[in-house]
Design a protein around this motif. Structure first.
Motif, PDB file in Angstrom:
ATOM      1  N   GLY A  17       0.787  -1.219   0.000  1.00 40.27           N
ATOM      2  CA  GLY A  17       0.000   0.000   0.000  1.00 40.27           C
ATOM      3  C   GLY A  17       0.823   1.275   0.000  1.00 40.27           C
ATOM      4  N   ALA A  18       2.132   1.168   0.270  1.00 42.38           N
ATOM      5  CA  ALA A  18       2.998   2.349   0.269  1.00 42.38           C
ATOM      6  C   ALA A  18       3.658   2.499  -1.099  1.00 42.38           C
ATOM      7  N   VAL A  19       3.595   3.695  -1.667  1.00 46.66           N
ATOM      8  CA  VAL A  19       4.275   3.962  -2.933  1.00 46.66           C
ATOM      9  C   VAL A  19       5.723   4.300  -2.603  1.00 46.66           C
ATOM     10  N   VAL A  20       6.633   3.568  -3.228  1.00 46.22           N
ATOM     11  CA  VAL A  20       8.067   3.735  -2.992  1.00 46.22           C
ATOM     12  C   VAL A  20       8.711   4.127  -4.316  1.00 46.22           C
ATOM     13  N   ASP A  47      -5.581   8.526 -13.549  1.00 44.33           N
ATOM     14  CA  ASP A  47      -5.748   9.250 -14.816  1.00 44.33           C
ATOM     15  C   ASP A  47      -5.581   8.341 -16.038  1.00 44.33           C
ATOM     16  N   LYS A  48      -4.926   7.197 -15.878  1.00 47.39           N
ATOM     17  CA  LYS A  48      -4.768   6.264 -17.002  1.00 47.39           C
ATOM     18  C   LYS A  48      -5.856   5.183 -17.006  1.00 47.39           C
ATOM     19  N   ALA A  49      -6.702   5.184 -16.001  1.00 48.16           N
ATOM     20  CA  ALA A  49      -7.841   4.259 -15.964  1.00 48.16           C
ATOM     21  C   ALA A  49      -8.978   4.898 -16.744  1.00 48.16           C
ATOM     22  N   ASN A  50      -8.755   5.067 -18.052  1.00 48.93           N
ATOM     23  CA  ASN A  50      -9.644   5.881 -18.880  1.00 48.93           C
ATOM     24  C   ASN A  50     -10.466   5.084 -19.889  1.00 48.93           C
ATOM     25  N   THR A  51     -10.497   3.769 -19.747  1.00 52.90           N
ATOM     26  CA  THR A  51     -11.368   2.932 -20.575  1.00 52.90           C
ATOM     27  C   THR A  51     -12.064   1.948 -19.639  1.00 52.90           C
ATOM     28  N   PRO A  52     -13.133   1.309 -20.077  1.00 48.51           N
ATOM     29  CA  PRO A  52     -13.813   0.354 -19.199  1.00 48.51           C
ATOM     30  C   PRO A  52     -12.903  -0.770 -18.688  1.00 48.51           C
ATOM     31  N   ALA A  53     -12.090  -1.360 -19.550  1.00 47.98           N
ATOM     32  CA  ALA A  53     -11.203  -2.453 -19.107  1.00 47.98           C
ATOM     33  C   ALA A  53     -10.138  -1.943 -18.140  1.00 47.98           C
ATOM     34  N   ARG A  54      -9.634  -0.764 -18.386  1.00 48.91           N
ATOM     35  CA  ARG A  54      -8.631  -0.188 -17.478  1.00 48.91           C
ATOM     36  C   ARG A  54      -9.248   0.158 -16.119  1.00 48.91           C
ATOM     37  N   ARG A  55     -10.509   0.568 -16.112  1.00 49.92           N
ATOM     38  CA  ARG A  55     -11.182   0.828 -14.834  1.00 49.92           C
ATOM     39  C   ARG A  55     -11.374  -0.479 -14.057  1.00 49.92           C
ATOM     40  N   ILE A  56     -11.648  -1.559 -14.776  1.00 44.08           N
ATOM     41  CA  ILE A  56     -11.738  -2.866 -14.126  1.00 44.08           C
ATOM     42  C   ILE A  56     -10.380  -3.233 -13.533  1.00 44.08           C
ATOM     43  N   TYR A  57      -9.304  -3.040 -14.298  1.00 44.18           N
ATOM     44  CA  TYR A  57      -7.950  -3.311 -13.810  1.00 44.18           C
ATOM     45  C   TYR A  57      -7.684  -2.492 -12.537  1.00 44.18           C
ATOM     46  N   PHE A  58      -8.046  -1.215 -12.585  1.00 39.58           N
ATOM     47  CA  PHE A  58      -7.803  -0.339 -11.436  1.00 39.58           C
ATOM     48  C   PHE A  58      -8.550  -0.826 -10.196  1.00 39.58           C
ATOM     49  N   LEU A  62      -6.875  -1.973  -6.638  1.00 35.81           N
ATOM     50  CA  LEU A  62      -7.274  -1.510  -5.312  1.00 35.81           C
ATOM     51  C   LEU A  62      -7.522  -2.689  -4.368  1.00 35.81           C
ATOM     52  N   MET A  63      -8.154  -3.745  -4.880  1.00 32.02           N
ATOM     53  CA  MET A  63      -8.363  -4.943  -4.053  1.00 32.02           C
ATOM     54  C   MET A  63      -7.026  -5.490  -3.568  1.00 32.02           C
ATOM     55  N   HIS A  73     -14.358  -2.255  -3.014  1.00 37.93           N
ATOM     56  CA  HIS A  73     -13.653  -2.534  -4.268  1.00 37.93           C
ATOM     57  C   HIS A  73     -14.345  -3.663  -5.043  1.00 37.93           C
ATOM     58  N   HIS A  74     -14.844  -4.657  -4.322  1.00 39.66           N
ATOM     59  CA  HIS A  74     -15.578  -5.745  -4.972  1.00 39.66           C
ATOM     60  C   HIS A  74     -16.868  -5.219  -5.609  1.00 39.66           C
ATOM     61  N   LYS A  75     -17.591  -4.366  -4.903  1.00 41.59           N
ATOM     62  CA  LYS A  75     -18.828  -3.789  -5.452  1.00 41.59           C
ATOM     63  C   LYS A  75     -18.532  -3.029  -6.738  1.00 41.59           C
TER      64      LYS A  75
END
Length: 128
Positions: A17-20, A47-58, A62-63, A73-75
């Motif tokens: 969860g920590a960005v390094v 900002d790169k989660a800009n298509t439906p599949a990329r939003r699913i990936y995002f 998060l999960m 995140h599941h919802k």
């Protein structure tokens, strides 16, 4: 078992969860326990989660890195999947593999499978 990771200069990663972000020189990290890890190449920013599949990936990302809000995140994931399948029912086979990994708690594997969904989406868009 330990995991050795070599980071290039300026390379980012998420560890538990920590960005390094690595400094100006290459470095080696040894991760000695089980923790969610994403290398820079696997991290998708909002900002790169800009298509439906990329939003699913995002949502899967998060999960994987934020286990404290799994229910939310599941919802989001299931909502996005329903919308995606309404628009592209032919993606059901890929979605089934991703969903199976999610239901088994294998979020990293689900992310890997979701890259196939992103590629599929790009193919469909390119053929239109």
């Amino acid at each position: 078992m330990s995991l050795k990771i070599t980071l290039k200069s300026g390379e980012r990663m998420i560890i538990g969860g920590a960005v390094v972000t690595n400094g100006p020189t290459k470095c080696n990290l040894i991760i000695e326990n089980t923790v969610p890890i994403l290398r820079d190449k696997d991290i998708l920013s909002t900002d790169k989660a800009n298509t439906p599949a990329r939003r699913i990936y995002f949502s899967i990302q998060l999960m994987y890195i934020d286990g404290t809000h799994l229910t939310a995140h599941h919802k989001l994931y299931w909502k996005l999947v329903r919308e995606f399948l309404d628009a592209a029912p032919s993606a059901l086979g890929i979605i089934d593999k991703i969903s199976e990994e999610i239901l088994n708690g294998n979020y990293y594997q689900a992310l890997k499978n979701c890259k196939k969904l992103i590629a599929y989406e790009e193919e469909v868009i390119a053929s239109v």
